[in-house]
Write an enzyme that holds these catalytic residues in place. Sequence first.
Site, PDB file in Angstrom:
ATOM      1  N   ASP A  47     -10.143  18.899 -43.481  1.00  0.00           N
ATOM      2  CA  ASP A  47      -8.579  18.776 -43.407  1.00  0.00           C
ATOM      3  C   ASP A  47      -8.098  19.096 -42.144  1.00  0.00           C
ATOM      4  O   ASP A  47      -8.080  20.728 -42.474  1.00  0.00           O
ATOM      5  CB  ASP A  47      -7.399  18.287 -44.612  1.00  0.00           C
ATOM      6  N   TYR A 171      -1.620   1.768 -34.014  1.00  0.00           N
ATOM      7  CA  TYR A 171      -2.263   1.769 -35.456  1.00  0.00           C
ATOM      8  C   TYR A 171      -3.395   0.707 -35.771  1.00  0.00           C
ATOM      9  O   TYR A 171      -3.942   0.214 -36.488  1.00  0.00           O
ATOM     10  CB  TYR A 171      -0.572   2.365 -36.755  1.00  0.00           C
ATOM     11  N   LYS A 175      -6.738   0.194 -36.318  1.00  0.00           N
ATOM     12  CA  LYS A 175      -7.496  -0.264 -38.137  1.00  0.00           C
ATOM     13  C   LYS A 175      -8.252  -1.526 -37.730  1.00  0.00           C
ATOM     14  O   LYS A 175      -9.073  -1.053 -38.542  1.00  0.00           O
ATOM     15  CB  LYS A 175      -6.174  -0.444 -38.160  1.00  0.00           C
ATOM     16  N   ALA A 203      -0.459   3.038 -50.469  1.00  0.00           N
ATOM     17  CA  ALA A 203      -0.651   3.883 -51.727  1.00  0.00           C
ATOM     18  C   ALA A 203       0.665   4.988 -51.355  1.00  0.00           C
ATOM     19  O   ALA A 203       0.956   4.838 -49.849  1.00  0.00           O
ATOM     20  CB  ALA A 203      -2.087   5.534 -51.218  1.00  0.00           C
TER      21      ALA A 203
HETATM   22  P1  NAI Z   1      -1.818  11.588 -45.551  1.00  0.00           P
HETATM   23  O1  NAI Z   1      -1.441  12.109 -44.411  1.00  0.00           O
HETATM   24  O2  NAI Z   1      -1.307  11.550 -46.454  1.00  0.00           O
HETATM   25  O3  NAI Z   1      -3.246  12.198 -45.189  1.00  0.00           O
HETATM   26  C1  NAI Z   1      -4.001  12.303 -43.870  1.00  0.00           C
HETATM   27  C2  NAI Z   1      -4.530  13.621 -43.695  1.00  0.00           C
HETATM   28  O4  NAI Z   1      -4.917  12.856 -42.660  1.00  0.00           O
HETATM   29  C3  NAI Z   1      -3.819  14.365 -43.548  1.00  0.00           C
HETATM   30  O5  NAI Z   1      -3.967  14.962 -44.951  1.00  0.00           O
HETATM   31  C4  NAI Z   1      -4.022  14.567 -42.593  1.00  0.00           C
HETATM   32  O6  NAI Z   1      -3.988  16.131 -42.459  1.00  0.00           O
HETATM   33  C5  NAI Z   1      -4.750  14.248 -42.185  1.00  0.00           C
HETATM   34  N1  NAI Z   1      -5.686  13.955 -40.785  1.00  0.00           N
HETATM   35  C6  NAI Z   1      -4.732  13.769 -39.387  1.00  0.00           C
HETATM   36  N2  NAI Z   1      -5.279  14.044 -38.462  1.00  0.00           N
HETATM   37  C7  NAI Z   1      -6.985  14.762 -38.622  1.00  0.00           C
HETATM   38  C8  NAI Z   1      -7.766  14.847 -37.299  1.00  0.00           C
HETATM   39  N3  NAI Z   1      -7.582  14.940 -36.734  1.00  0.00           N
HETATM   40  N4  NAI Z   1      -8.590  15.710 -38.327  1.00  0.00           N
HETATM   41  C9  NAI Z   1      -8.779  15.850 -40.057  1.00  0.00           C
HETATM   42  N5  NAI Z   1      -7.924  15.615 -40.772  1.00  0.00           N
HETATM   43  C10 NAI Z   1      -6.269  15.054 -40.331  1.00  0.00           C
HETATM   44  O7  NAI Z   1      -1.828   9.742 -45.461  1.00  0.00           O
HETATM   45  P2  NAI Z   1      -2.406   8.474 -46.664  1.00  0.00           P
HETATM   46  O8  NAI Z   1      -1.759   8.037 -46.867  1.00  0.00           O
HETATM   47  O9  NAI Z   1      -3.628   9.889 -47.645  1.00  0.00           O
HETATM   48  O10 NAI Z   1      -3.910   8.450 -45.677  1.00  0.00           O
HETATM   49  C11 NAI Z   1      -4.805   8.589 -45.313  1.00  0.00           C
HETATM   50  C12 NAI Z   1      -5.361   7.286 -44.425  1.00  0.00           C
HETATM   51  O11 NAI Z   1      -5.070   5.891 -45.376  1.00  0.00           O
HETATM   52  C13 NAI Z   1      -5.204   6.964 -43.308  1.00  0.00           C
HETATM   53  O12 NAI Z   1      -6.665   6.849 -42.355  1.00  0.00           O
HETATM   54  C14 NAI Z   1      -3.985   6.016 -43.419  1.00  0.00           C
HETATM   55  O13 NAI Z   1      -3.022   5.813 -42.345  1.00  0.00           O
HETATM   56  C15 NAI Z   1      -4.922   4.865 -44.276  1.00  0.00           C
HETATM   57  N6  NAI Z   1      -3.496   4.657 -44.783  1.00  0.00           N
HETATM   58  C16 NAI Z   1      -2.696   4.403 -46.142  1.00  0.00           C
HETATM   59  C17 NAI Z   1      -2.161   3.849 -46.271  1.00  0.00           C
HETATM   60  C18 NAI Z   1      -0.676   3.770 -47.146  1.00  0.00           C
HETATM   61  O14 NAI Z   1      -0.338   2.612 -47.949  1.00  0.00           O
HETATM   62  N7  NAI Z   1      -0.348   5.253 -47.888  1.00  0.00           N
HETATM   63  C19 NAI Z   1      -1.906   2.114 -46.312  1.00  0.00           C
HETATM   64  C20 NAI Z   1      -3.309   1.481 -45.224  1.00  0.00           C
HETATM   65  C21 NAI Z   1      -3.831   3.318 -44.673  1.00  0.00           C
END
Ligand code: NAI
Length: 747
Positions: A47, A171, A175, A203
């Site tokens: 991360d 996005y 995706k 989530a």
């Molecule tokens: P989040 O923001 O809590 O976690 C994403 C993490 O990715 C963060 O900790 C961030 O620091 C890290 N990150 C961002 N850019 C980065 C990079 N260039 N290199 C390394 N780390 C990086 O978000 P969440 O919700 O946990 O999302 C996780 C994945 O699930 C994402 O790909 C998101 O698009 C996808 N997603 C989430 C949904 C939801 O309802 N939470 C819905 C659909 C998809």
Amino acid sequence: MLRAASVMSSKLGFNGRVAIVTGAGGGLGKTYALLLASKGASVVVNDLGGAATGGGGSSRPADNVVEEIIRQGGRAVGNYDSVEEGHKIVKTAIDKYGRVDIVINNAGILRDKTFMKMTEDDWDLVHRVHLRGSFIVTKAAWPYMRQQNYGRVIMTASTSGLYGNFGQANYSAAKLGLLGLSNTVAIEGQKYGIHCNTIVPTAASRLTESIMPQDLFQIVKPDLVAPVVAYLCHEECEETGQVFEVAGGWAAKVRWQQAHGAVLLDDESVSVESVRDNWDKVTDFSSALNHSSTTEALGHMMSLVKEARNARHQTNNLKASSSLSSNGLSSSPLAGVDLSKVKEYMSERTPFTYSERDVILYALGVGAKASNLADLKFLYENHEGFGPLPTYGVITAWKGQSSILSRALPNVDFDFAKMLHGEQYLEIMKPIPPSGTLYCQSRIVDVLDKRSGASIILEASTTDSNNELVCVNQFVIFFVGAGRFNGPRTSPNVKKLFPPPDRQPDAVVEEKTSTDQAAVYRLSGDYNPLHIDPEFAAVGGFDQPILHGMSTFGHSARHVLAKFADNDISKFRAIKARFSNPVLPGQTLRTEMWKEGSRIFYRTLVVETGKVVISGGYVDLFESSSMKQVSSDSPSNAVFEEIKQRIAANPSLVQKVNAVFAFHIMQEGDAVKQWTVDMKRSPGSVTEGPSSVKADCTMIISDTDFVDMAKGKLDGQKAFMSGKLKIKGNVMMSQRLGKLFKDQSKL
Ligand code: NAI
């Protein structure tokens, strides 16, 4: 039940496996890292610790997760690089643990704007992190996975990609791009044991806290998604190239659907008007398909287009068929084809949705009349006995036939103009519901070299939503001139034809068909112009369009039902027919019938010409009267019910057992019940009643002894030696029953 038991008994561990989880400092990624580590995996917690929109950076989020894992006795190492530098993340795994087995591409950011306001920077940044980042990390891990012949890759898509979402053009595009990436990576990884699947999570996280309603936010905890991701990353999981929506303790596989579609060609070109005129068919999902590969998708299109191109010459060839068969053509399109491969092909389980209206239309198409009160239950949806005629079973499988040839024999250039529907067999396992969705799966069971042509034997199983067999069809399709490919002449799989007994028929029905009979029948799905277009029919030398053989088939079945089964469809078990001559709408059909036990032999003639149009036919009826009544709570019923559930829960049993068992359940020396356990034809079936196919072995045993044997209280071998169990047929086969009787405490 068996499956549930075995799953419960074995825990899924990840000892020795090394996993990379990107963006694992918080949200969903953190839960994946914690779960995998708790189950024995060594985890690279990646991360860069940036903001939700992509700026800034900190090692803290990754370190916190690593510390938590180590505190709980697990193994983890932090990595703070951006996924755009994926090779560095993979290097951390190799340096620390020496391998990489699992890559979960999870890191993500948002740059939400309306499309109007979205800048190129917003677009590029989101694509760089999600799509390019996942590509770079996976690519860096690929050589290691290939070399070790093992890998599990997860891509993270979104409902915004699948369905669109306001303000997320960048996005959504990235995706859905990940899904395309996953589809191809799965194909290329297959031979190296590398599986790639896509998850579509929902989530509660910092990405969703400002946009998700509070009540939903409370329910969709990220740790409820993690077990699905972990399962997909486990060596036991065989899924690859698939998509799963996961949220709040729920998961569902998602797939593309294609309408059956329409061929738009007028000769060689497509006019805009033809598109308009066919639009209803282009957009009609009532018999939609789910392709699992590009080959399948293109194969469907190819078969329809080829069929349409050739249809206009079909009647010509019908006429030419006799001369072709006598001059002995030798250049078969089947020459050199590996027929064993053909028989391995099994089509997708294709849904067939129909309404009460379709069922009524079919009944009209095979001659049912409202003026005949006995027919009313096939024509009036409010009739208390309303339901489809048993021969509607053919329609449930009809559409699937059009594409099976090009899919199972993709490189064989059949001339569909020379195709004749030679024979038909239909067996009903369960009454066909008055409306709903059934599923059909087809395969080619044999390709026979008849010298003057090739006979293709197609079998189609129709199942309901519980995957229980409703009916089985066998189509014999004859391609004139496609013989002489050095193939087998005969096959034990073909349902036999039988000449009628040598005596006067026991019953005869004559019925004049309507001059519009073919015009009505075609609405059940066979739109060949030969049955409606006078010009088209004239080319083939017919005075008028000819009636569908399947309509004549339906008429004959109705006649047998009326004469020998009081029109009771539940008594109808099976029907076989050979189509020997065409019928013209308006001609009078005469069905001659002979009863021999539960089998009614029949043949159908045209009264006006005396020509036989269906020969060698028979209808098998269920005859319950020969059975003594047994109470419905007979102890053996429960055992058969349990066997049925086991087969449904574990379909691979069918292939493993590969035998048909008949059971005669006795009480006080009398057979009170018969059961058939068919473990030869997928998806397997357990039906009450005598076996219609030849059973490999028949077991005769008392009700109580059978239950004791199933429960393990009575040893099968001892029962056999002592005469409690009698076995006819292949005695050795009976041992295969052991596979069904495992886990006896539950029986
Ligand atoms: P989040 O923001 O809590 O976690 C994403 C993490 O990715 C963060 O900790 C961030 O620091 C890290 N990150 C961002 N850019 C980065 C990079 N260039 N290199 C390394 N780390 C990086 O978000 P969440 O919700 O946990 O999302 C996780 C994945 O699930 C994402 O790909 C998101 O698009 C996808 N997603 C989430 C949904 C939801 O309802 N939470 C819905 C659909 C998809």
